[in-house]
Design an enzyme around this catalytic site. Sequence first.
Site, PDB file in Angstrom:
ATOM      1  N   LYS A  37      41.636  39.507  43.895  1.00  0.00           N
ATOM      2  CA  LYS A  37      42.862  40.295  43.761  1.00  0.00           C
ATOM      3  C   LYS A  37      43.554  40.456  45.110  1.00  0.00           C
ATOM      4  O   LYS A  37      44.796  40.406  45.188  1.00  0.00           O
ATOM      5  CB  LYS A  37      42.522  41.661  43.161  1.00  0.00           C
ATOM      6  CG  LYS A  37      41.970  41.571  41.747  1.00  0.00           C
ATOM      7  CD  LYS A  37      41.488  42.919  41.236  1.00  0.00           C
ATOM      8  CE  LYS A  37      40.862  42.788  39.855  1.00  0.00           C
ATOM      9  NZ  LYS A  37      40.356  44.074  39.336  1.00  0.00           N
ATOM     10  N   ASP A  47      35.450  39.718  42.598  1.00  0.00           N
ATOM     11  CA  ASP A  47      36.602  39.985  41.739  1.00  0.00           C
ATOM     12  C   ASP A  47      37.684  40.714  42.529  1.00  0.00           C
ATOM     13  O   ASP A  47      38.873  40.404  42.421  1.00  0.00           O
ATOM     14  CB  ASP A  47      36.160  40.811  40.530  1.00  0.00           C
ATOM     15  CG  ASP A  47      37.282  41.009  39.523  1.00  0.00           C
ATOM     16  OD1 ASP A  47      37.736  40.017  38.942  1.00  0.00           O
ATOM     17  OD2 ASP A  47      37.702  42.170  39.329  1.00  0.00           O
TER      18      ASP A  47
END
Length: 382
Positions: A244, A240
């Site tokens: 980003k 995750d």
Amino acid sequence: MNVSAPQSLEASLPPHAMALPVTTTRRRSLAVGLIGPGRVGSALLDQLRATQPRLARAGLELKLCGVAASKRMWLDSDDPELNGRCDSAQTWRPSDLNEFAAHVLGIDGRHALLIDCSANDAVASHYATWLTAGLHVVTPNKLAGSGSLSRWQAIRAACAGGMRFRYEATVCAGLPVVQTLRDLLDTGDELTSVEGMFSGTLAWLCNRHDGNQPFSALVREAHALGYTEPDPRDDLSGMDVARKLVILAREAGWPLSLENVEVQSLVPAHLAALAVDEFMERLEELDEPMAARLAEARAQGGVLRHRAHLDAHGHASVKLTVLPNGHPFAHTRLTDNVVQFSTRRYRDNPLLVQGPGAGPEVTAAGIFADVLRIAEGLEIRS
């Protein structure tokens, strides 16, 4: 939800797609459709509803045209909470993204916007089509910005017609990280590196991991609080955070892909492929290695932090690391995200953006802010 290949919106326009009433006052009006009424989507609907009077006084009307869940959708909803009640006043139908998008777009040339809170890659595959058709798109869905580079480039190219694609909440929930980077670059600055704690979940876990509770107990608590993804391994694996980092790199014009990021997972290989329920039952297997990492940090007189880093040469990494107590990241609180931009202007004293980076309400607020930025740029149509 029907997530077949995108098709022409005109071809799928349903006969019941009605034009918005023509207003007699000079107001900005924006038709909105929401995809994914989960925790973030529901929080966003609450915020939209609560601010309607203030927005109306400011001359802005946000018209909710419908909500699409995974298997069914509700068009022209006057009760957007999707609380499961079904009576004669409600019209449910099977979800179909093409029909839903066409309904929101309408046939009257109105300003229209889709908000995707689904975290679904197949939904993201429609973005370029929607933008080309005349729909603005706002999303916290990281899969578009960090997926295939060719799809990302197609999405950006689709914005050439004047449509807006905004994704502030993909990086650090409600923090103005993408906007800050965009402002730096648009004013002629040059990015040399990005360093940050991009996960509110992992920040919370690192801040709470002091040896008083097993690491597994902290993960369960974070999961119950809604800080983690439905599968906590999406956070613990570091993927995750890697997504980003890829989003920020691409915003800066660097063609980074996930496979270019060095990622060190906190999940042992033998737990990575388990079903979610079985993984949660075996969380205690994380306790010993995490206790060892904490002891290592204390022996060095530092703290454990989960850090992402991208340097000027394009080397990207995501890992749990020991930082000295004097480091800016050493004194974060709770779910704080912190992003440090080193640029030509901010070379000796890097620019920091810091604040809460997890939770449905702050993520929804970031999405809402993007919606308002788009609305502010709309021309007034009488």
